[in-house]
Write an enzyme that holds these catalytic residues in place. Structure first.
Site, PDB file in Angstrom:
ATOM      1  N   ARG A   1      21.178 -16.961  57.485  1.00 30.11           N
ATOM      2  CA  ARG A   1      21.483 -18.320  57.039  1.00 30.11           C
ATOM      3  C   ARG A   1      22.631 -18.311  56.040  1.00 30.11           C
ATOM      4  O   ARG A   1      23.542 -19.135  56.097  1.00 30.11           O
ATOM      5  CB  ARG A   1      20.239 -18.962  56.418  1.00 30.11           C
TER       6      ARG A   1
ATOM      7  N   ASP B   1       5.942 -24.855  59.566  1.00 33.42           N
ATOM      8  CA  ASP B   1       6.689 -24.146  58.530  1.00 33.42           C
ATOM      9  C   ASP B   1       5.975 -24.324  57.184  1.00 33.42           C
ATOM     10  O   ASP B   1       5.260 -25.307  56.981  1.00 33.42           O
ATOM     11  CB  ASP B   1       8.108 -24.709  58.461  1.00 33.42           C
TER      12      ASP B   1
ATOM     13  N   THR C   1       6.893 -18.018  53.482  1.00 37.50           N
ATOM     14  CA  THR C   1       7.583 -17.080  52.601  1.00 37.50           C
ATOM     15  C   THR C   1       6.626 -16.506  51.572  1.00 37.50           C
ATOM     16  O   THR C   1       7.015 -15.632  50.801  1.00 37.50           O
ATOM     17  CB  THR C   1       8.743 -17.792  51.870  1.00 37.50           C
TER      18      THR C   1
ATOM     19  N   LYS D   1      12.857 -17.395  60.965  1.00 37.35           N
ATOM     20  CA  LYS D   1      11.503 -17.667  61.447  1.00 37.35           C
ATOM     21  C   LYS D   1      11.479 -18.899  62.354  1.00 37.35           C
ATOM     22  O   LYS D   1      10.864 -18.881  63.424  1.00 37.35           O
ATOM     23  CB  LYS D   1      10.556 -17.845  60.258  1.00 37.35           C
ATOM     24  N   THR D   2      12.156 -19.963  61.936  1.00 37.18           N
ATOM     25  CA  THR D   2      12.231 -21.167  62.774  1.00 37.18           C
ATOM     26  C   THR D   2      12.993 -20.887  64.060  1.00 37.18           C
ATOM     27  O   THR D   2      12.598 -21.336  65.150  1.00 37.18           O
ATOM     28  CB  THR D   2      12.913 -22.314  62.001  1.00 37.18           C
TER      29      THR D   2
END
Length: 342
Positions: free
Chosen positions: A219, A111, A160, A66-67
């Site tokens: 990740r 975020d 999330t 997302k980032t």
């Protein structure tokens, strides 16, 4: 031998390395094809009108990019991006200090936006709708309300916990996209791309082993690749093969499905301590000395995806697949799984 001290310069180099693994453009972004196609239209339409993007909300499990996607959008729009998080904005004044520094077309990435306080969230509403900041000067009878005009900019929120966002906040985003877990082929591409950037020699079998244990999450794939690289440099010739990757991941206690020690501890707690369930999330967290939010956000989504646990109104239940993975016989009778209260 003296202990090695990692200074600020070394940490900065590590951070730069992490950033270098992130794609810069949408064409470099691997996976999430449906989201990418929608974003390409979104971007082209905004650029054709010479307007900033509408406010955008990204949600999904942690580690899916997302980032990274927010930074990609900033690059595609040739815009500056400022990054913050919900817990970092504690009062409306914190938000005002950020908003007043934004220029036309800038992107503000928030975020964990679901963790904004109620007062900050309500102060954000006129900003998102009217690009204005309402403030009150003075107190009592002499107080005056002033509206400060802001340049048009874009807020990209990431979360999330989509369900924890209030309806008024969700409705103020012009577009909402869910990021899903990546399939094996996409994760393999990500591993090979990261290996090229890191200068790691890796064969097809090595990339497949790492990708198969990355839980569909970029990740985790990048983290496992770095640890396998370390093992290959110390215990092998430096080349990551299938066998080397298997040995390295076995040392990390990551099994063939990508489950680590905590995942298996969650499953064993449900199966062995509570007879397969149902058992509440807070009870599981207390039993393994872990935060309930961490279990729900980090570990549970993948266990649900594998079909190892099931959510019921009464709590979490282990499925036959979980018993099979742990090598424990599944009880034939439901009564054997959950003793009667009477």
């Amino acid at each position: 031998m003296a202990d090695r001290v990692v200074g600020p310069q070394a940490r900065a180099e590590d951070d730069a390395l992490d950033l270098s693994l992130r794609p810069k453009r949408l064409d470099e972004y691997i996976g999430q094809d449906r989201v990418k196609e929608n974003l390409k239209i979104f971007i082209q339409a905004a650029r054709a009108r010479n307007e900033p993007l509408e406010h955008l909300l990204l949600y999904g499990p942690p580690g899916l990019g997302k980032t990274t996607l927010a930074n990609v959008l900033a690059n595609e729009m040739d815009a500056q991006i400022k990054i913050t998080s919900g817990p970092a904005i504690t009062i409306p004044g914190d938000l005002a200090s950020i908003l007043t520094t934004l220029q036309h077309g800038d992107i503000l990435f928030i975020d964990e936006i679901h963790r904004l306080s109620r007062t900050v969230e309500e102060a954000l509403y006129p900003t998102m709708e009217d690009f204005a900041w309402d403030m009150v000067l003075g107190k009592g009878m002499g107080a005056k309300s002033i509206r400060l005009r802001l340049p048009r900019f874009t807020i990209i929120g990431a979360t999330t916990r989509y369900a924890l966002l209030s309806s008024p906040l969700r409705d103020r985003f012009g577009a909402t996209y869910r990021l899903d877990f990546y399939d094996l082929a996409a994760i393999e591409q990500i591993v090979r791309r990261a290996a090229r950037i890191l200068g790691v020699e890796i064969d097809e079998a090595g990339a497949k082993v790492i990708a198969s244990r990355a839980r569909g999450t970029p990740r985790i794939a990048n983290r496992l690749l770095k640890r396998v690289r370390d093992y290959a440099e110390v215990r092998a010739s430096g080349r990551v093969t299938g066998a080397v990757a298997e040995e390295a991941l076995a040392m990390l206690d990551v099994d063939h499905l990508g489950l680590d020690e905590i995942d298996r501890k969650v499953l064993r707690t449900i199966v062995e301590k509570f007879g397969g369930g149902p058992v509440g999330l807070e009870t599981i967290a207390a039993a393994i000395s872990e935060e309930a939010d961490t279990i729900m956000d980090v570990y549970e989504p993948f266990l649900l995806q594998l079909g190892f646990i099931d959510r019921t109104p009464r709590g979490r239940v282990a499925t036959p697949l979980a018993y099979q993975h742990l090598g424990i016989p599944y009880p034939d009778e439901p009564a054997a799984r959950q003793p009667s209260l009477f």
